[in-house]
Design an enzyme around this catalytic site. Structure first.
Site, PDB file in Angstrom:
ATOM      1  N   PRO A  92      89.878  19.299 -78.312  1.00  0.00           N
ATOM      2  CA  PRO A  92      91.355  19.772 -79.474  1.00  0.00           C
ATOM      3  C   PRO A  92      91.887  18.310 -79.874  1.00  0.00           C
ATOM      4  O   PRO A  92      93.017  18.921 -80.431  1.00  0.00           O
ATOM      5  CB  PRO A  92      91.516  20.376 -78.080  1.00  0.00           C
ATOM      6  N   GLU A 119      86.805  19.805 -68.794  1.00  0.00           N
ATOM      7  CA  GLU A 119      88.011  18.943 -69.689  1.00  0.00           C
ATOM      8  C   GLU A 119      87.873  18.245 -70.668  1.00  0.00           C
ATOM      9  O   GLU A 119      89.014  17.276 -71.559  1.00  0.00           O
ATOM     10  CB  GLU A 119      89.272  19.174 -68.877  1.00  0.00           C
ATOM     11  N   ARG A 161      74.574  20.213 -95.258  1.00  0.00           N
ATOM     12  CA  ARG A 161      74.600  20.797 -96.326  1.00  0.00           C
ATOM     13  C   ARG A 161      74.898  19.638 -97.428  1.00  0.00           C
ATOM     14  O   ARG A 161      75.112  19.393 -99.072  1.00  0.00           O
ATOM     15  CB  ARG A 161      75.216  22.133 -96.709  1.00  0.00           C
ATOM     16  N   ASP A 176      82.574  23.502-104.133  1.00  0.00           N
ATOM     17  CA  ASP A 176      83.725  23.828-103.239  1.00  0.00           C
ATOM     18  C   ASP A 176      85.151  23.430-103.253  1.00  0.00           C
ATOM     19  O   ASP A 176      85.604  22.555-103.562  1.00  0.00           O
ATOM     20  CB  ASP A 176      83.288  23.409-101.927  1.00  0.00           C
TER      21      ASP A 176
HETATM   22  C1  JEK Z   1      85.441  19.185 -77.071  1.00  0.00           C
HETATM   23  C2  JEK Z   1      85.985  20.269 -73.306  1.00  0.00           C
HETATM   24  C3  JEK Z   1      87.514  22.655 -73.779  1.00  0.00           C
HETATM   25  C4  JEK Z   1      89.670  23.059 -73.237  1.00  0.00           C
HETATM   26  C5  JEK Z   1      93.079  21.086 -72.140  1.00  0.00           C
HETATM   27  C6  JEK Z   1      93.697  21.214 -74.513  1.00  0.00           C
HETATM   28  C7  JEK Z   1      95.716  21.627 -74.934  1.00  0.00           C
HETATM   29  C8  JEK Z   1      95.187  21.485 -72.975  1.00  0.00           C
HETATM   30  C9  JEK Z   1      88.965  20.848 -73.055  1.00  0.00           C
HETATM   31  N1  JEK Z   1      88.474  22.366 -81.509  1.00  0.00           N
HETATM   32  C10 JEK Z   1      88.385  22.169 -80.534  1.00  0.00           C
HETATM   33  N2  JEK Z   1      89.072  22.876 -80.139  1.00  0.00           N
HETATM   34  N3  JEK Z   1      88.721  22.607 -78.936  1.00  0.00           N
HETATM   35  C11 JEK Z   1      87.373  22.203 -79.024  1.00  0.00           C
HETATM   36  C12 JEK Z   1      86.979  21.383 -77.745  1.00  0.00           C
HETATM   37  C13 JEK Z   1      86.884  21.674 -76.549  1.00  0.00           C
HETATM   38  C14 JEK Z   1      86.479  21.409 -75.280  1.00  0.00           C
HETATM   39  C15 JEK Z   1      85.701  19.756 -75.650  1.00  0.00           C
HETATM   40  C16 JEK Z   1      85.843  19.928 -78.023  1.00  0.00           C
HETATM   41  C17 JEK Z   1      85.483  20.048 -74.462  1.00  0.00           C
HETATM   42  N4  JEK Z   1      86.989  20.692 -74.556  1.00  0.00           N
HETATM   43  C18 JEK Z   1      88.370  21.708 -72.797  1.00  0.00           C
HETATM   44  C19 JEK Z   1      90.680  22.662 -72.788  1.00  0.00           C
HETATM   45  C20 JEK Z   1      91.435  21.525 -72.809  1.00  0.00           C
HETATM   46  N5  JEK Z   1      93.679  22.000 -73.122  1.00  0.00           N
HETATM   47  C21 JEK Z   1      94.328  21.839 -75.235  1.00  0.00           C
HETATM   48  C22 JEK Z   1      95.925  22.308 -73.689  1.00  0.00           C
HETATM   49  C23 JEK Z   1      90.161  20.448 -72.662  1.00  0.00           C
HETATM   50  C24 JEK Z   1      87.558  21.538 -80.277  1.00  0.00           C
HETATM   51  C25 JEK Z   1      87.479  20.800 -81.025  1.00  0.00           C
HETATM   52  N6  JEK Z   1      86.354  19.712 -81.935  1.00  0.00           N
END
Ligand code: JEK
Length: 265
Positions: A92, A119, A161, A176
């Protein structure tokens, strides 16, 4: 292109067997290999997670299975003598994945995706591979997923793609919305097919006129209007040099103004 994916949910990638990507694989344009991370554990429980140092909610993925998996896969023979793969870790907090990034990845011979769960992965794995491979931590958008797998599906589809021979119609990539080229920075306009009247809704008559110049102009007008209405921040980034007199009239008619500077910042 070769694509490796290491995950605790290999079944999640079943969609890569179908449609455009599935066909590209069958045709030998894409070599996708999905690996079970737990195959690189050594305990009976095949444990990949542990509690976070410093406390807090949730679990963190242990570094050892990831390093063993990445070493094994990245060292498993390169594509026609090319270097090691580019390592892509969805998170994230990553660099935004955009069409520009997709175009960059499409030039690579070999990508290795490491989608996590819980996490995320112990940060020392990124410290280690950031100095050994070309490592990208990327995010597909500002929302929180439960893991990186869906992000990998999104990226493989966006990159796949773009590969030569994957799309039937070579023109569709250049057109695109976000790609560099003639329609750069504009949203796509509306599209229609037969029948000419459906439930009382008519296809815009210009599209049936056979006047290809007028059709192209109308489509650009619609793209400009839509971009102003739905994505004013994209409209604000349009290159003034790319706008002709008619474009400016359409933008003016859509009452588009360059947003003022935010004095609060
Ligand atoms: C990879 C685990 C789940 C959920 C902690 C994060 C702020 C704290 C991890 N665009 C995207 N959104 N989410 C992902 C993504 C999520 C993932 C993993 C990618 C591995 N998770 C997770 C919560 C947290 N919080 C937000 C508060 C960490 C992603 C991409 N690419």
């Amino acid at each position: 292109m070769r694509v490796d994916i290491i995950s605790i949910f290999p079944e999640y990638f079943a969609p890569l067997d179908v449609s455009l990507i599935g066909k590209a694989r069958q045709r030998g344009l894409l070599d996708i290999r999905v690996h079970q991370l737990r195959d690189w554990t050594h305990d009976v429980h095949r444990k990949v997670d542990d509690t976070p140092y410093g406390g807090g909610p949730g679990m963190v993925m242990k570094p050892e299975p990831w390093s063993e998996a990445i070493d094994a896969v990245a060292g498993s023979g390169s594509v026609s003598g090319e270097g090691p793969p580019r390592l892509i870790v969805p998170t994230p907090s990553g660099r935004p994945f955009t069409q520009e990034v997709a175009l960059e990845y499409a030039k690579e011979p070999w990508l290795l995706f490491a989608p996590a769960r819980y996490e995320g992965i112990d940060s020392r794995v990124m410290a280690e591979y950031g100095s050994r491979l070309r490592l990208d931590e990327v995010s597909i958008g500002d929302y929180v997923l439960a893991g990186g797998e869906a992000a990998v599906l999104v990226m493989v589809e966006a990159v796949g793609r773009l590969l030569p021979g994957v799309l039937g119609n070579a023109g569709s990539v250049a057109d695109d919305s976000f790609a560099p080229g003639t329609m750069a920075g504009l949203l796509e306009g509306p599209v229609y097919t037969k029948p000419p009247v459906w439930r009382g809704h008519e296809v815009p008559p210009i599209l049936l006129s056979g006047n290809h110049g007028a059709i192209a102009r109308w489509r650009r007008d619609e793209a400009l209007r839509r971009t102003v209405a739905k994505r004013p921040e994209l409209a604000a980034r349009l290159d003034p040099q790319s706008l002709d007199k008619h474009d400016r009239e359409v933008l003016d008619d859509a009452s588009f103004r360059v947003p003022p500077e935010d004095m609060a910042n």
